[in-house]
Each structure stands twice: as structure tokens, then as C-alpha cells.
Design a protein around this motif. Sequence first.
Motif, PDB file in Angstrom:
ATOM      1  N   GLY A 194      29.351  -1.880   1.591  1.00  0.00           N
ATOM      2  CA  GLY A 194      28.773  -2.941   0.773  1.00  0.00           C
ATOM      3  C   GLY A 194      27.835  -3.872   1.528  1.00  0.00           C
ATOM      4  N   GLN A 195      27.867  -3.845   2.854  1.00  0.00           N
ATOM      5  CA  GLN A 195      26.975  -4.709   3.639  1.00  0.00           C
ATOM      6  C   GLN A 195      25.599  -4.065   3.774  1.00  0.00           C
ATOM      7  OE1 GLN A 195      29.166  -5.447   7.316  1.00  0.00           O
ATOM      8  NE2 GLN A 195      29.570  -7.531   6.602  1.00  0.00           N
ATOM      9  N   ALA A 196      24.610  -4.893   4.104  1.00  0.00           N
ATOM     10  CA  ALA A 196      23.232  -4.416   4.198  1.00  0.00           C
ATOM     11  C   ALA A 196      22.585  -4.855   5.506  1.00  0.00           C
ATOM     12  CB  ALA A 196      22.416  -4.937   3.014  1.00  0.00           C
ATOM     13  N   ALA A 197      21.568  -4.100   5.903  1.00  0.00           N
ATOM     14  CA  ALA A 197      20.721  -4.434   7.048  1.00  0.00           C
ATOM     15  C   ALA A 197      19.279  -4.291   6.577  1.00  0.00           C
ATOM     16  CB  ALA A 197      21.000  -3.497   8.210  1.00  0.00           C
ATOM     17  N   PHE A 198      18.350  -4.837   7.367  1.00  0.00           N
ATOM     18  CA  PHE A 198      16.929  -4.724   7.022  1.00  0.00           C
ATOM     19  C   PHE A 198      16.103  -4.555   8.280  1.00  0.00           C
ATOM     20  CE2 PHE A 198      17.168  -9.135   8.177  1.00  0.00           C
ATOM     21  CZ  PHE A 198      15.903  -9.480   8.617  1.00  0.00           C
ATOM     22  N   PHE A 199      14.884  -4.077   8.079  1.00  0.00           N
ATOM     23  CA  PHE A 199      13.869  -4.057   9.134  1.00  0.00           C
ATOM     24  C   PHE A 199      12.558  -4.454   8.483  1.00  0.00           C
ATOM     25  CE2 PHE A 199      13.585   0.159   7.321  1.00  0.00           C
ATOM     26  CZ  PHE A 199      12.219   0.403   7.261  1.00  0.00           C
ATOM     27  N   GLY A 200      11.627  -4.910   9.294  1.00  0.00           N
ATOM     28  CA  GLY A 200      10.330  -5.328   8.781  1.00  0.00           C
ATOM     29  C   GLY A 200       9.199  -4.536   9.405  1.00  0.00           C
ATOM     30  N   ILE A 201       8.074  -4.524   8.706  1.00  0.00           N
ATOM     31  CA  ILE A 201       6.855  -3.935   9.245  1.00  0.00           C
ATOM     32  C   ILE A 201       5.714  -4.942   9.061  1.00  0.00           C
ATOM     33  CG2 ILE A 201       7.558  -1.545   8.866  1.00  0.00           C
ATOM     34  CD1 ILE A 201       5.768  -1.459   6.388  1.00  0.00           C
ATOM     35  N   VAL A 202       4.701  -4.813   9.887  1.00  0.00           N
ATOM     36  CA  VAL A 202       3.530  -5.680   9.814  1.00  0.00           C
ATOM     37  C   VAL A 202       2.290  -4.839  10.113  1.00  0.00           C
ATOM     38  CG1 VAL A 202       3.695  -6.430  12.245  1.00  0.00           C
ATOM     39  CG2 VAL A 202       2.522  -7.880  10.576  1.00  0.00           C
ATOM     40  N   TRP A 203       1.188  -5.147   9.406  1.00  0.00           N
ATOM     41  CA  TRP A 203      -0.067  -4.456   9.635  1.00  0.00           C
ATOM     42  C   TRP A 203      -1.208  -5.331   9.140  1.00  0.00           C
ATOM     43  CZ3 TRP A 203       3.047  -3.668   5.509  1.00  0.00           C
ATOM     44  CH2 TRP A 203       2.478  -3.628   4.249  1.00  0.00           C
ATOM     45  N   ARG A 204      -2.405  -4.934   9.491  1.00  0.00           N
ATOM     46  CA  ARG A 204      -3.599  -5.610   8.992  1.00  0.00           C
ATOM     47  C   ARG A 204      -4.442  -4.621   8.201  1.00  0.00           C
ATOM     48  NH1 ARG A 204      -4.653 -10.710  10.419  1.00  0.00           N
ATOM     49  NH2 ARG A 204      -3.691 -11.426  12.336  1.00  0.00           N
ATOM     50  N   ASN A 205      -4.915  -5.072   7.054  1.00  0.00           N
ATOM     51  CA  ASN A 205      -5.910  -4.312   6.305  1.00  0.00           C
ATOM     52  C   ASN A 205      -7.242  -4.728   6.901  1.00  0.00           C
ATOM     53  OD1 ASN A 205      -7.711  -3.167   4.595  1.00  0.00           O
ATOM     54  ND2 ASN A 205      -6.846  -4.013   2.738  1.00  0.00           N
ATOM     55  N   LEU A 206      -7.685  -3.953   7.862  1.00  0.00           N
ATOM     56  CA  LEU A 206      -8.873  -4.315   8.633  1.00  0.00           C
ATOM     57  C   LEU A 206      -9.749  -3.078   8.796  1.00  0.00           C
ATOM     58  CD1 LEU A 206     -10.303  -6.458  10.399  1.00  0.00           C
ATOM     59  CD2 LEU A 206      -8.905  -5.661  12.299  1.00  0.00           C
ATOM     60  N   VAL A 207     -11.001  -3.213   8.447  1.00  0.00           N
ATOM     61  CA  VAL A 207     -11.965  -2.133   8.649  1.00  0.00           C
ATOM     62  C   VAL A 207     -12.851  -2.535   9.817  1.00  0.00           C
ATOM     63  CG1 VAL A 207     -13.869  -0.823   7.638  1.00  0.00           C
ATOM     64  CG2 VAL A 207     -11.875  -1.431   6.241  1.00  0.00           C
ATOM     65  N   THR A 208     -12.740  -1.780  10.895  1.00  0.00           N
ATOM     66  CA  THR A 208     -13.491  -2.087  12.109  1.00  0.00           C
ATOM     67  C   THR A 208     -14.676  -1.150  12.310  1.00  0.00           C
ATOM     68  OG1 THR A 208     -11.998  -0.678  13.387  1.00  0.00           O
ATOM     69  CG2 THR A 208     -11.463  -3.031  13.279  1.00  0.00           C
ATOM     70  N   ASP A 209     -14.697  -0.057  11.536  1.00  0.00           N
ATOM     71  CA  ASP A 209     -15.769   0.924  11.664  1.00  0.00           C
ATOM     72  C   ASP A 209     -16.045   1.494  10.277  1.00  0.00           C
ATOM     73  OD1 ASP A 209     -17.447   3.067  12.141  1.00  0.00           O
ATOM     74  OD2 ASP A 209     -16.252   3.883  13.795  1.00  0.00           O
ATOM     75  N   SER A 210     -17.198   1.179   9.714  1.00  0.00           N
ATOM     76  CA  SER A 210     -17.510   1.608   8.347  1.00  0.00           C
ATOM     77  C   SER A 210     -17.683   3.119   8.231  1.00  0.00           C
ATOM     78  CB  SER A 210     -18.764   0.889   7.842  1.00  0.00           C
ATOM     79  OG  SER A 210     -19.872   1.220   8.658  1.00  0.00           O
ATOM     80  N   ALA A 211     -17.808   3.813   9.347  1.00  0.00           N
ATOM     81  CA  ALA A 211     -17.943   5.273   9.320  1.00  0.00           C
ATOM     82  C   ALA A 211     -16.582   5.968   9.245  1.00  0.00           C
ATOM     83  CB  ALA A 211     -18.702   5.744  10.557  1.00  0.00           C
ATOM     84  N   VAL A 212     -15.497   5.212   9.408  1.00  0.00           N
ATOM     85  CA  VAL A 212     -14.137   5.773   9.377  1.00  0.00           C
ATOM     86  C   VAL A 212     -13.486   5.394   8.054  1.00  0.00           C
ATOM     87  CG1 VAL A 212     -11.879   5.774  10.494  1.00  0.00           C
ATOM     88  CG2 VAL A 212     -13.954   5.627  11.881  1.00  0.00           C
ATOM     89  N   VAL A 213     -12.938   6.368   7.370  1.00  0.00           N
ATOM     90  CA  VAL A 213     -12.304   6.140   6.066  1.00  0.00           C
ATOM     91  C   VAL A 213     -11.071   5.255   6.218  1.00  0.00           C
ATOM     92  CG1 VAL A 213     -11.186   7.270   4.106  1.00  0.00           C
ATOM     93  CG2 VAL A 213     -13.132   8.357   5.229  1.00  0.00           C
ATOM     94  N   ALA A 214     -10.922   4.294   5.305  1.00  0.00           N
ATOM     95  CA  ALA A 214      -9.752   3.412   5.302  1.00  0.00           C
ATOM     96  C   ALA A 214      -8.521   4.206   4.867  1.00  0.00           C
ATOM     97  CB  ALA A 214      -9.981   2.241   4.365  1.00  0.00           C
ATOM     98  N   THR A 215      -7.373   3.879   5.444  1.00  0.00           N
ATOM     99  CA  THR A 215      -6.120   4.585   5.192  1.00  0.00           C
ATOM    100  C   THR A 215      -5.215   3.782   4.274  1.00  0.00           C
ATOM    101  OG1 THR A 215      -6.224   5.581   7.387  1.00  0.00           O
ATOM    102  CG2 THR A 215      -4.086   5.549   6.321  1.00  0.00           C
ATOM    103  N   THR A 216      -4.634   4.475   3.303  1.00  0.00           N
ATOM    104  CA  THR A 216      -3.665   3.861   2.401  1.00  0.00           C
ATOM    105  C   THR A 216      -2.471   4.793   2.259  1.00  0.00           C
ATOM    106  OG1 THR A 216      -5.410   2.748   1.160  1.00  0.00           O
ATOM    107  CG2 THR A 216      -3.303   2.985   0.056  1.00  0.00           C
ATOM    108  N   ALA A 217      -1.275   4.211   2.298  1.00  0.00           N
ATOM    109  CA  ALA A 217      -0.045   4.992   2.123  1.00  0.00           C
ATOM    110  C   ALA A 217       0.779   4.378   1.009  1.00  0.00           C
ATOM    111  CB  ALA A 217       0.754   5.008   3.421  1.00  0.00           C
ATOM    112  N   ARG A 218       1.327   5.202   0.148  1.00  0.00           N
ATOM    113  CA  ARG A 218       2.172   4.744  -0.959  1.00  0.00           C
ATOM    114  C   ARG A 218       3.641   5.047  -0.715  1.00  0.00           C
ATOM    115  NH1 ARG A 218       0.562   1.331  -4.970  1.00  0.00           N
ATOM    116  NH2 ARG A 218      -1.616   1.656  -5.388  1.00  0.00           N
TER     117      ARG A 218
END
Length: 135
Positions: free
Chosen positions: A72-96
Motif C-alpha cells: 500500500g505504500q508508494a515511492a516516486f522519482f522525477g525527471i527534468v528536461w528542456r524543450n530546447l532547439v539548438t540546431d534547426s537542421a536537427v528534428v525535435a524529439t517528442t516521446a509519449r
Amino acid sequence: MDGDAAMGLRVANFQLVNCGAEPYVLEGYPQLSLRDDRNGPVEVAVEHGSAGITTGTQNLDEAPERVTLAPGQAAFFGIVWRNLVTDSAVVATTARIVEVEPRPGASRLWLRLAAPVDLGNTGKLGLGPWRPLVR
């Protein structure tokens, strides 16, 4: 810590509840990978802590410790990222989908997200250690 949409900073937390009848032990960090809309793997460098993405991420940058969950007990973890495009020639990545292996040898969990992990083209994600969830 909350994300800052204007700066492209994103954060998310994920919970695991022990639905079993025995204690469940978690140590360190979960194994994490990302998948796209077609369930294909997304290339991403997953690093422990805030990984130079930001500072002041208390739950992400703390040292990992052993977490024992009673039923019945729970634990958690977190993630962090930036939606940042640093090179317009590289396709932006999205994950669902976030794929999580809570501990070595455990079944992998696929979590389909309402809002995507939109990495831009940084290819970088910070991962925090397991923490007990205090309710």
C-alpha cells in the motif's frame, strides 16, 4: 520544483505503489527509456540528477537511498528536461511513452503520457532517484 514553460523547462514525477502482499525494495534509480507515438525507441541520454539541465532540483539531485515499500505504500522519482532547439537542421524529439524498469529484473512498465516529453533536439533527460512518498 515546477517547470518554467517560458524557458522550456519541464519536470514530471512518477509514482509506484506496492500493490502486493510483501515489502517491495527499490534502490538507486529506475531504468528509464522513452518511446514515440508508434512505440519506437527515442534516442535520449538519461543522466542521474539534473544533469546540467537546471539547478535547484531537490528530489533529483539528492543521493539515492534504499526505499522499502510496505503493501500500500508508494515511492516516486522525477525527471527534468528542456524543450530546447539548438540546431534547426536537427528534428525535435517528442516521446509519449515513458518505459520504466523499477528495479533490475522487474517487469518494465509503459506509461502513456497525456502531455509529451518534448526534448527539442537536446536529447538529454535528468533522472532522480527513488524517494518514499509521504502522504
